[in-house]
Design a protein around this motif. Structure first.
Motif, PDB file in Angstrom:
ATOM      1  N   THR A  92      27.541  55.038  38.146  1.00 37.57           N
ATOM      2  CA  THR A  92      27.616  56.363  38.766  1.00 37.57           C
ATOM      3  C   THR A  92      26.894  57.402  37.909  1.00 37.57           C
ATOM      4  OG1 THR A  92      29.757  55.700  39.670  1.00 37.57           O
ATOM      5  CG2 THR A  92      29.173  58.015  39.876  1.00 37.57           C
ATOM      6  N   ASP A 120      33.878  58.570  42.907  1.00 39.99           N
ATOM      7  CA  ASP A 120      32.459  58.400  42.617  1.00 39.99           C
ATOM      8  C   ASP A 120      31.612  59.078  43.692  1.00 39.99           C
ATOM      9  OD1 ASP A 120      33.099  57.088  40.329  1.00 39.99           O
ATOM     10  OD2 ASP A 120      32.253  55.140  40.884  1.00 39.99           O
ATOM     11  N   GLU A 165      25.868  51.623  45.201  1.00 40.95           N
ATOM     12  CA  GLU A 165      26.675  51.247  44.037  1.00 40.95           C
ATOM     13  C   GLU A 165      27.728  50.260  44.496  1.00 40.95           C
ATOM     14  OE1 GLU A 165      28.367  54.280  41.427  1.00 40.95           O
ATOM     15  OE2 GLU A 165      29.904  52.865  40.738  1.00 40.95           O
TER      16      GLU A 165
HETATM   17 MG    MG Z   1      31.106  54.173  39.541  1.00 41.89          MG
END
Ligand code: MG
Ligand code: GTP
Ligand code: ZN
Lengths: 266, 110
Positions: A92, A120, A165
């Motif tokens: 992140t 996040d 992610e």
């Molecule tokens: Mg993360």
């Protein structure tokens, strides 16, 4: 519980858009109840049962949906990258910096995968970049159907870039194709130099490794050469860039790599 | 643990293809280089199968060995670990087998 086939829904998957408001609950795994595969049957003489040959890949459904995502990316000239690492390696942080410095130039949108929380996603949203948060609940990885749901919400423009992610985990995400252009592993120097040898599957499927947190090297006894050897042992073709997501060391080479991939697609 | 989703995919696939069957036995092929631990699949199978056409079915797992060909010298040999090297010292191997993750067959009540 899926009403048609009676199988249980392992999901509890939630997709949240950038405004943090719209929650869309999706079925954990895409179902269509087609029975279009030919099954070969053999009568077992003298038994009240028969053997049916299926010869079907367990991940066929995911691979099919991943192919559908891949075609969609190709048709729309969108570059998608799947970022994977163990928890806390700095995915992140790297994304925050990348979208802040390159987000407008390359039209970057982010899909965040975590088991729980919108944290996040909120960190990315604070940079102003488009972001969708997927919460996998019990799931330890994103799969192609979750990514397809995320993409519907993110709605990336033609020629843009989607950085995904994945859930922090060096094992499970390696097995699930999302339809991405490339897989990027982020490893950090605080994790120890033998990570590639311990998790060869992950390094084998990746095109690029970012060795993160190199600003901490003076405080650790991390053998960079040993890490590089291990990474090449798991995957002789792998490319490794050393970076610090917080301090910015080496980050330009990551940006060059991104620009290169993006240019190839246009 | 991805073995749970793998097992879930197995059960989903059989449910989709044979919604009305009573499955007595199912045979999977989990290659030794597939990244899936057969014992973990065994561990969660009964739980995932409960209440489906696979409820009570016997799970058989074939763990097929890995095979590779060396990209340097062309030798072919058995490998059971992704970090294996060729006898000639080369690292770059083409995997020929061992990554299977297949539902081979089911035995259903007639
Ligand atoms: Mg993360
Ligand atoms: N010193 C240093 N710390 C870093 C660097 N990159 C990330 N961190 C720190 O590492 C911690 C975890 O970073 P995150 O970016 O949240 O890691 P992540 O991979 O997204 O974590 P999960 O989403 O939980 O898997 C934070 O405290 C970061 O500030 C770096 O380059 N150097
Ligand atoms: Zn050789």
């Amino acid at each position: 519980m899926c009403a048609t086939c009676g199988c249980s829904d392992a999901g509890g998957v939630t997709v949240t858009d950038a405004a943090g408001s719209a929650h869309q609950h999706v079925h954990g795994h895409g179902h269509d109840h087609g029975h279009d595969h030919a099954a070969h049957e053999h009568a077992d003489d003298g038994h009240d049962s028969r053997t049916v040959t299926l010869e079907q890949a367990v991940l066929a459904r995911n691979d099919e949906l991943a192919e559908r995502n891949r075609r969609w990316f190709a048709d729309n000239g969108v570059l998608a990258l799947n970022l994977m690492s163990s928890p806390g390696a700095g995915k992140t942080t790297l994304l925050e910096r990348t979208v802040a410095e390159l987000g407008i130039e390359l039209g970057i949108g982010v899909i965040e995968g975590d088991q729980e929380t919108l944290l996040d996603g909120e960190r990315i949203r604070a940079t102003g970049a488009p972001v969708v948060q997927i919460n996998t609940g019990a799931g330890c990885h994103l799969d192609a159907s979750m990514l397809a749901d995320g993409l519907r919400t993110l709605d990336p423009a033609t020629g843009s870039m989607v950085l995904v992610e994945n859930v922090g985990n060096l094992v499970c995400p390696a097995l699930f194709d999302l339809g991405e252009d490339s897989k990027v592993v982020i490893a950090s120097v605080t994790e120890g130099a033998e990570k590639p040898l311990k998790y060869p599957h992950m390094f084998r499927v990746a095109q690029l490794v970012l060795l993160n947190k190199i600003d901490l090297l003076p405080h650790l006894d991390f053998d960079v050469e040993r890490f590089l050897d291990g990474a090449r042992r798991a995957n002789p073709r792998i490319e490794v860039l050393e970076v610090s997501a917080t301090r910015g060391d080496g980050i330009d080479r990551w940006y060059e790599w991104l620009r290169g991939r993006h240019a190839q697609l246009q | 643990m991805h073995e749970l989703s793998i097992t879930q995919s197995v059960v989903d696939t059989v449910c989709e293809r044979m919604p009305d069957a009573t499955v007595r036995r199912i045979r999977l092929d989990i290659g030794r280089l597939s990244g899936v631990v057969a014992d973990s699949v065994r561990f969660c199978f009964d739980l995932v199968a409960e209440g489906t056409v696979l409820d009570g079915a016997v799970l058989e797992i074939v763990e097929s060995p890995g095979r590779a060909r060396c990209r340097a010298c062309d030798a072919e040999f058995e490998v059971n670990d992704l970090l294996a090297l060729c006898g000639c010292g080369a690292q770059e191997l083409e995997l020929l087998a061992g990554q299977e993750l297949m539902i081979k067959e089911v035995e259903v009540a007639a």
